[in-house]
Design a protein around this motif. Structure first.
Motif, PDB file in Angstrom:
ATOM      1  N   PHE A 219       9.885  15.120 -22.992  1.00 20.92           N
ATOM      2  CA  PHE A 219       8.450  15.368 -23.011  1.00 20.92           C
ATOM      3  C   PHE A 219       7.857  15.033 -21.644  1.00 20.92           C
ATOM      4  N   VAL A 220       7.157  15.981 -21.040  1.00 22.05           N
ATOM      5  CA  VAL A 220       6.492  15.745 -19.760  1.00 22.05           C
ATOM      6  C   VAL A 220       5.003  15.526 -20.004  1.00 22.05           C
ATOM      7  N   THR A 221       4.444  14.504 -19.389  1.00 23.30           N
ATOM      8  CA  THR A 221       3.018  14.220 -19.513  1.00 23.30           C
ATOM      9  C   THR A 221       2.534  13.485 -18.269  1.00 23.30           C
ATOM     10  N   HIS A 222       1.227  13.556 -18.035  1.00 25.38           N
ATOM     11  CA  HIS A 222       0.588  12.732 -17.001  1.00 25.38           C
ATOM     12  C   HIS A 222      -0.117  11.538 -17.624  1.00 25.38           C
ATOM     13  N   ASN A 223      -0.095  11.459 -18.954  1.00 27.15           N
ATOM     14  CA  ASN A 223      -0.879  10.480 -19.682  1.00 27.15           C
ATOM     15  C   ASN A 223       0.000   9.315 -20.132  1.00 27.15           C
ATOM     16  N   ILE A 224      -0.225   8.131 -19.554  1.00 32.74           N
ATOM     17  CA  ILE A 224       0.595   6.959 -19.857  1.00 32.74           C
ATOM     18  C   ILE A 224       0.466   6.581 -21.329  1.00 32.74           C
ATOM     19  N   GLU A 225      -0.751   6.619 -21.844  1.00 32.04           N
ATOM     20  CA  GLU A 225      -0.991   6.242 -23.237  1.00 32.04           C
ATOM     21  C   GLU A 225      -0.234   7.170 -24.186  1.00 32.04           C
ATOM     22  N   GLU A 226      -0.241   8.467 -23.877  1.00 30.62           N
ATOM     23  CA  GLU A 226       0.481   9.441 -24.695  1.00 30.62           C
ATOM     24  C   GLU A 226       1.978   9.157 -24.669  1.00 30.62           C
ATOM     25  N   ALA A 227       2.510   8.890 -23.488  1.00 25.10           N
ATOM     26  CA  ALA A 227       3.936   8.598 -23.361  1.00 25.10           C
ATOM     27  C   ALA A 227       4.321   7.364 -24.168  1.00 25.10           C
ATOM     28  N   LEU A 228       3.515   6.324 -24.100  1.00 21.65           N
ATOM     29  CA  LEU A 228       3.798   5.089 -24.837  1.00 21.65           C
ATOM     30  C   LEU A 228       3.727   5.311 -26.348  1.00 21.65           C
ATOM     31  N   PHE A 229       2.753   6.087 -26.785  1.00 22.18           N
ATOM     32  CA  PHE A 229       2.557   6.302 -28.213  1.00 22.18           C
ATOM     33  C   PHE A 229       3.699   7.103 -28.830  1.00 22.18           C
ATOM     34  N   LEU A 230       4.259   8.045 -28.062  1.00 22.42           N
ATOM     35  CA  LEU A 230       5.238   8.961 -28.617  1.00 22.42           C
ATOM     36  C   LEU A 230       6.691   8.536 -28.429  1.00 22.42           C
ATOM     37  N   SER A 231       6.996   7.807 -27.366  1.00 19.59           N
ATOM     38  CA  SER A 231       8.370   7.777 -26.849  1.00 19.59           C
ATOM     39  C   SER A 231       9.207   6.583 -27.278  1.00 19.59           C
ATOM     40  N   ASP A 232      10.534   6.793 -27.168  1.00 17.46           N
ATOM     41  CA  ASP A 232      11.495   5.700 -27.231  1.00 17.46           C
ATOM     42  C   ASP A 232      11.733   5.123 -25.836  1.00 17.46           C
ATOM     43  N   ARG A 233      11.795   6.025 -24.847  1.00 17.13           N
ATOM     44  CA  ARG A 233      11.947   5.614 -23.444  1.00 17.13           C
ATOM     45  C   ARG A 233      11.014   6.429 -22.569  1.00 17.13           C
ATOM     46  N   ILE A 234      10.599   5.837 -21.446  1.00 19.23           N
ATOM     47  CA  ILE A 234       9.759   6.521 -20.464  1.00 19.23           C
ATOM     48  C   ILE A 234      10.449   6.440 -19.115  1.00 19.23           C
ATOM     49  N   LEU A 235      10.588   7.598 -18.445  1.00 22.72           N
ATOM     50  CA  LEU A 235      11.177   7.671 -17.120  1.00 22.72           C
ATOM     51  C   LEU A 235      10.081   7.987 -16.118  1.00 22.72           C
ATOM     52  N   VAL A 236      10.014   7.210 -15.047  1.00 26.04           N
ATOM     53  CA  VAL A 236       9.021   7.428 -13.997  1.00 26.04           C
ATOM     54  C   VAL A 236       9.704   8.081 -12.802  1.00 26.04           C
ATOM     55  N   LEU A 237       9.165   9.231 -12.383  1.00 27.47           N
ATOM     56  CA  LEU A 237       9.700   9.920 -11.217  1.00 27.47           C
ATOM     57  C   LEU A 237       8.958   9.498  -9.956  1.00 27.47           C
TER      58      LEU A 237
END
Length: 245
Positions: A183-201
């Motif tokens: 999942f690609v997003t610019h929204n940190i809150e969205e990434a946290l709410f949805l994800s198991d892991r978050i990768l920062v490029l």
């Protein structure tokens, strides 16, 4: 079982070096989000996974098999709904299955009802609101027979409340079969709410700079958005991401 492995990918367009030695993995049933500055190559990465581009170096493996240059290996939802205006909503929703030679109309109607599109099966895209078009595109992606799902900022054009509704619908449907999702997003809150892991490029040429394992249990409830722990994680990721903006 569906896993994606991206191994030391590099990609450039003439003098524009976009991705550099980028590696990541999405495990079976895992929801992984990518955050990064604008123009860091997130959409380019999806085009590589989808077979639209070929990398200059590296490999992309789906369940251990290389999919470089192979289209149709994944299900993909872009930033815009991309619905065909001459097809009804139901016909648009069934497109992915139709291309693979099998249609399950009953399943499609049931899922449309779940996302608030009951009664619009025979409507055309111009008769839908922006949020309804996104829901139709979302159902089309979820119904596609491919077992790996790439979502490219699918909710970015929606207002805050519609966006949260879509996130909750996504989680409720995803919880049932646990497809593997990137999942690609610019929204940190969205990434946290949805994800198991978050990768920062990083900035271009992009590589994976940091990985965060999201600690919140599933199923997720919107109440966690207001907790102190959620705010602390949001702040931590913001500080990491702000280094590359």
């Amino acid at each position: 079982m569906t896993t994606l492995e991206i191994k030391t990918i590099e990609k450039s367009f003439q003098e524009n070096f976009v991705l550099n030695n980028l590696s990541l993995q999405v495990n079976d049933g895992e929801f992984v989000s990518i955050l990064g500055p604008s123009g860091s190559g997130k959409s380019t990465l999806f085009h590589l996974i989808g077979g639209l581009y070929r990398p200059d170096r590296g490999d992309i493996l789906l369940d251990g098999q290389s999919i470089i240059g192979k289209r149709g290996s994944i299900s993909y939802m872009p930033q815009t709904p991309s619905l065909f205006p001459w097809r009804t909503v139901l016909e648009n929703v069934l497109l992915g299955q139709e291309l693979k030679g099998k249609k399950n109309k009953k399943e499609a109607i049931n899922m449309m009802e779940r996302v608030g599109l009951k009664g619009f099966e025979n409507a055309f895209p111009h008769q839908l609101s922006g949020g309804m078009k996104q829901r139709a595109a979302f159902v089309r992606a979820m119904l596609s027979p491919q077992t790996f799902l790439c979502l490219d900022e699918p909710f970015s054009a929606l207002d805050e409340f519609t966006r949260l509704d879509m996130q909750k619908w996504l989680l409720s449907i995803w919880e049932e079969d646990r497809s593997s999702v990137l999942f690609v997003t610019h929204n940190i809150e969205e990434a946290l709410f949805l994800s198991d892991r978050i990768l920062v490029l990083s900035r271009r040429p992009a590589t994976v700079q940091k990985e965060f394992h999201v600690p919140f249990s599933r199923p997720r409830k919107e109440e966690i958005l207001l907790t102190e722990e959620f705010l602390q994680w949001k702040t931590k990721i913001y500080k990491e991401l702000s280094q590359y903006v």
